[in-house]
Design an enzyme around this catalytic site. Structure first.
Site, PDB file in Angstrom:
ATOM      1  N   GLU A  53       0.820  -1.201   0.000  1.00  0.00           N
ATOM      2  CA  GLU A  53       0.000   0.000   0.000  1.00  0.00           C
ATOM      3  C   GLU A  53       0.864   1.266   0.000  1.00  0.00           C
ATOM      4  OE1 GLU A  53      -2.048  -2.924   2.920  1.00  0.00           O
ATOM      5  OE2 GLU A  53      -0.070  -2.606   2.034  1.00  0.00           O
ATOM      6  N   CYS A  87      -0.235   0.200   7.756  1.00  0.00           N
ATOM      7  CA  CYS A  87      -0.698   0.704   6.454  1.00  0.00           C
ATOM      8  C   CYS A  87      -2.054   1.383   6.573  1.00  0.00           C
ATOM      9  CB  CYS A  87      -0.778  -0.454   5.452  1.00  0.00           C
ATOM     10  SG  CYS A  87       0.856  -1.083   5.002  1.00  0.00           S
TER      11      CYS A  87
END
Length: 347
Positions: A53, A87
């Site tokens: 990500e 993330c």
């Protein structure tokens, strides 16, 4: 295939770039979509480095559209501090309103918490797109966290008349049953798995290096069963080039920085004990290459996930019989003169 499936399929494709280099982390891919177009992509390359990500978000040339975009990720975004920050926090910080996830992360450190945090922050979260395919991608990771043992691949080569080795050998080196293409493929597999295991007799007879010298990749951790400490100190497995774990009745043997000795009870379930110790060593996948007795030990204990069996183009007439595995192959493949059978254990 709808749009969500299309973009998660791309995530899976990206994630595979990390095959063999992300341990102990899973392989993960991510894409960011705005107005129907991919504007960012990324995958996790190595433990300790940025996650998929993060790489996807960093690749976006115009970050101002992130608050109107959708991020796709093959595995639930992490929600805890490890070697890198969560993330989830980065997705929330960038105000990405839509998150589409392939499958939930079964690691107890995540296990739905990432999804929960994203939803609490107001994100529209969809879960379970190409879920089977995403699970298959990280079958090693999921096996480790759900079954508390490594993912186990059995591998051997046998002749047309079902022998794995000759009865007698003139030299201390392998007698090849397969062709050079199959042997290179095995080295590719070694580079993809975290560890490789063999028994005492294989080391004594063949003096194998158990590395991936014919492929560009990491050498696996070597695991050797040596009940009575019969393997000579001059064997390649004791060359200190790679971390090596030796299972024996006691620990009275070679010790060095790269050699770890583990004592187990050989009167009990050997395979189960070995896997329990390997789980403690955080080993997520293992390829078992022999010999016949070692392979059969894991087969009889029903502790295996996949078998890869080469059938060469030769015959021995007599020798050491190949392991007995009463399961039909799910796939057959021709490698020049060899045949490769892929067998799955669904029990």
């Amino acid at each position: 295939m709808n749009n969500h499936e299309h973009f998660i399929a791309r995530c899976i494709e990206l994630a595979k770039n990390g095959f063999g280099t992300t341990y102990p982390n899973p392989m993960v891919g991510s894409v960011i979509v705005y107005d129907g177009q991919i504007i960012g992509e990324g995958w996790h390359r190595k433990a300790g480095e940025p996650h998929a990500e993060v790489n996807a978000i960093r690749s976006v040339k115009n970050p101002s559209v992130l608050d109107k975009a959708t991020i796709y990720v093959s595995l639930e975004p992490c929600s805890h501090f490890g070697k890198t920050p969560p993330c989830c926090d980065l997705i929330i910080e960038n105000k990405i309103p839509n998150v589409v996830i392939g499958t939930v992360d079964s690691n107890i450190k995540v296990a739905g918490n990432g999804i929960k945090r994203l939803r609490e922050a107001g994100a529209n979260v969809i879960v379970g797109i190409l879920e089977k395919e995403c699970h298959e991608l990280n079958q090693r990771f999921f096996t480790f966290h759900e079954k508390k043992r490594p993912y186990i691949i059995l591998k051997w080569a046998q002749t047309q008349d079902d022998f794995i080795a000759p009865l007698e050998k003139k030299e201390q080196k392998p007698v090849w049953i397969t062709n050079s293409y199959s042997r290179q493929l095995v080295h590719k597999w070694r580079a993809e798995e975290q560890a490789i295991l063999v028994g005492t007799q294989t080391v004594i007879d063949d003096n194998p290096q158990l590395n991936a010298r014919d492929w560009n990749g990491n050498n696996p951790i070597r695991i050797v069963i040596d009940q009575n400490n019969r393997i000579p100190e001059t064997a390649h497995v004791f060359d200190n080039q790679v971390k090596t774990i030796v299972f024996s009745k006691n620990k009275a043997m070679l010790t060095s920085e790269n050699i770890i000795c583990e004592a187990i009870d050989f009167q009990q379930n050997i395979a189960q004990q070995i896997l329990e110790r390997l789980y403690q060593h955080q080993i997520q996948s293992i390829i078992i290459e022999g010999g016949a007795k070692t392979l059969q030990t894991f087969i009889d204990a029903n502790l295996w996930d996949e078998a890869r069996v080469f059938i060469g183009n030769s015959q021995f007439g007599n020798g050491i019989k190949a392991p007995i595995l009463n399961s039909a192959p799910s796939k057959k493949e021709k490698i020049v003169t060899d045949e490769l059978l892929i067998i799955r254990n669904y029990d």
